[in-house]
Motif scaffolding. Structure first.
Motif, mmCIF file in Angstrom:
data_model
loop_
_atom_site.group_PDB
_atom_site.id
_atom_site.type_symbol
_atom_site.label_atom_id
_atom_site.label_comp_id
_atom_site.label_asym_id
_atom_site.label_seq_id
_atom_site.Cartn_x
_atom_site.Cartn_y
_atom_site.Cartn_z
ATOM 1 N N UNK A 141 -25.464 -81.055 -23.638
ATOM 2 C CA UNK A 141 -26.277 -81.376 -22.348
ATOM 3 C C UNK A 141 -26.721 -82.632 -21.303
ATOM 4 N N UNK A 142 -26.445 -83.523 -22.281
ATOM 5 C CA UNK A 142 -26.948 -85.049 -22.120
ATOM 6 C C UNK A 142 -28.585 -85.365 -21.569
ATOM 7 N N UNK B 261 -32.576 -84.522 -12.089
ATOM 8 C CA UNK B 261 -31.414 -85.902 -11.997
ATOM 9 C C UNK B 261 -30.326 -84.849 -12.247
ATOM 10 N N UNK B 262 -28.958 -84.617 -11.140
ATOM 11 C CA UNK B 262 -28.135 -84.092 -10.898
ATOM 12 C C UNK B 262 -27.184 -85.539 -12.742
ATOM 13 N N UNK B 263 -26.392 -83.885 -13.209
ATOM 14 C CA UNK B 263 -25.559 -84.688 -13.793
ATOM 15 C C UNK B 263 -24.343 -84.848 -13.223
ATOM 16 N N UNK B 264 -22.936 -85.817 -12.874
ATOM 17 C CA UNK B 264 -21.931 -85.742 -12.526
ATOM 18 C C UNK B 264 -21.045 -84.721 -13.841
ATOM 19 N N UNK B 265 -20.902 -85.336 -14.934
ATOM 20 C CA UNK B 265 -20.603 -84.558 -15.947
ATOM 21 C C UNK B 265 -20.630 -83.444 -16.288
ATOM 22 N N UNK B 266 -21.705 -83.101 -15.871
ATOM 23 C CA UNK B 266 -22.219 -81.777 -15.507
ATOM 24 C C UNK B 266 -22.155 -80.589 -14.635
ATOM 25 N N UNK B 267 -20.645 -81.314 -13.726
ATOM 26 C CA UNK B 267 -20.809 -80.638 -12.466
ATOM 27 C C UNK B 267 -22.156 -80.828 -11.891
ATOM 28 N N UNK B 268 -22.333 -81.256 -11.382
ATOM 29 C CA UNK B 268 -24.181 -82.014 -10.598
ATOM 30 C C UNK B 268 -25.310 -81.407 -11.299
ATOM 31 N N UNK B 269 -24.908 -80.346 -12.201
ATOM 32 C CA UNK B 269 -26.495 -79.550 -13.355
ATOM 33 C C UNK B 269 -27.018 -81.122 -13.786
ATOM 34 N N UNK C 4 -31.475 -80.685 -18.544
ATOM 35 C CA UNK C 4 -31.855 -79.103 -19.075
ATOM 36 C C UNK C 4 -31.610 -77.564 -18.290
ATOM 37 N N UNK C 5 -31.005 -77.994 -17.197
ATOM 38 C CA UNK C 5 -30.539 -77.207 -17.557
ATOM 39 C C UNK C 5 -29.151 -77.024 -17.707
ATOM 40 N N UNK C 6 -28.237 -77.617 -17.882
ATOM 41 C CA UNK C 6 -27.185 -77.770 -19.559
ATOM 42 C C UNK C 6 -27.924 -77.081 -20.514
ATOM 43 N N UNK C 7 -29.187 -77.925 -20.747
ATOM 44 C CA UNK C 7 -29.008 -77.149 -22.142
ATOM 45 C C UNK C 7 -30.429 -75.531 -22.218
ATOM 46 N N UNK C 8 -31.070 -75.841 -21.447
ATOM 47 C CA UNK C 8 -31.300 -74.411 -21.464
ATOM 48 C C UNK C 8 -30.184 -73.211 -20.776
ATOM 49 N N UNK C 9 -28.810 -73.643 -20.373
ATOM 50 C CA UNK C 9 -27.970 -72.310 -20.190
ATOM 51 C C UNK C 9 -28.395 -71.839 -18.653
ATOM 52 N N UNK D 143 -28.654 -71.123 -14.128
ATOM 53 C CA UNK D 143 -27.948 -71.828 -13.290
ATOM 54 C C UNK D 143 -28.233 -72.946 -12.413
ATOM 55 N N UNK D 144 -26.986 -73.736 -12.572
ATOM 56 C CA UNK D 144 -28.206 -75.016 -11.466
ATOM 57 C C UNK D 144 -28.406 -74.808 -10.322
ATOM 58 N N UNK D 145 -28.604 -76.135 -9.898
ATOM 59 C CA UNK D 145 -30.305 -75.070 -8.781
ATOM 60 C C UNK D 145 -28.954 -76.037 -7.453
ATOM 61 N N UNK D 146 -27.828 -76.732 -7.987
ATOM 62 C CA UNK D 146 -26.753 -76.731 -6.398
ATOM 63 C C UNK D 146 -26.479 -75.796 -6.303
ATOM 64 N N UNK D 147 -26.200 -75.046 -6.945
ATOM 65 C CA UNK D 147 -25.588 -73.459 -7.108
ATOM 66 C C UNK D 147 -25.849 -71.651 -6.318
#
Length: 214
Positions: free
Chosen positions: A43-44, A155-163, A166-171, A173-177
């Protein structure tokens, strides 16, 4: 289940910036800080950090890892570090006691610990090179902790598709979607700069009223 661990040196306002004598100094307080960071590889997300006045020992590094494990609720399965003196016998003993399989990057090989190297570059570009680096430990820790909260949660993360991490860590849905309110009537939703395309809540061009308190 993979944690990336590394340290970097940060000059203070009293620090030296040249590697030659007499402008070079032993990297320690009050001229430099040593900053340690622990990143979850998937998740970075930064799961732990510490600031030291001098180069930390293996025991101090292991103490920081213990606190990170306590906050995370579990030990990682693997760790990735460089081959610094902090990651010797005492660190490997810590790994054995926690069921962790340590892995070291190759000496002098670019990209061996790329995740933490990239994070430290981001930390320096977005925070430490934009402020007067504090001389007090409490203030330095406060500045980094405040930045890391923004880095992890906002902060959106480029390697996470804009997620965000914390969004990636918690599974989550990214706010940008998620569906958004779009105040621009002719915003080019088909263009690359609008990706990922999301459903617009209501209609385009809606007028928004911003109310501030205080």
């Amino acid at each position: 289940h993979v944690w990336n661990i590394d340290l970097t040196v940060v000059p203070t306002a009293e620090g030296s910036w040249a590697p030659w004598w007499p402008l070079s100094l032993l990297p320690s307080h009050p001229h430099h800080w040593w900053v340690m960071a622990i990143l979850d590889h998937f998740s970075r997300r930064v799961v732990g950090f510490a600031v030291f006045g001098k180069q930390p020992s293996a025991v101090e590094v292991c103490d920081v890892l213990d606190r990170a494990v306590e906050r995370a609720g579990a030990s990682p399965k693997h760790t990735v570090t460089d081959q610094g003196s902090q990651f010797g016998a005492d660190y490997k003993e810590w790994c054995v006691s926690h069921g962790v399989k340590p892995r070291s990057g190759a000496i002098g090989r670019h990209g061996s610990i790329a995740v933490t190297e990239r994070f430290f570059l981001t930390l320096k570009e977005e925070l430490l090179r934009r402020i007067l680096v504090p001389l007090r430990l409490e203030t330095m820790c406060f500045e980094i902790a405040r930045y890391l909260r923004w880095y992890n949660e906002v902060r959106p993360h480029r390697s996470l598709g804009g997620a965000t991490p914390c969004e990636a860590y918690d599974g989550a849905k990214p706010a940008n979607r998620l569906a958004r309110v779009e105040p621009r009537a002719r915003y080019p939703v088909e263009s690359r700069c609008a990706a990922p395309a999301t459903r617009i809540r209501g209609r385009r061009g809606v007028k928004l009223e911003l109310v501030t308190a205080g």
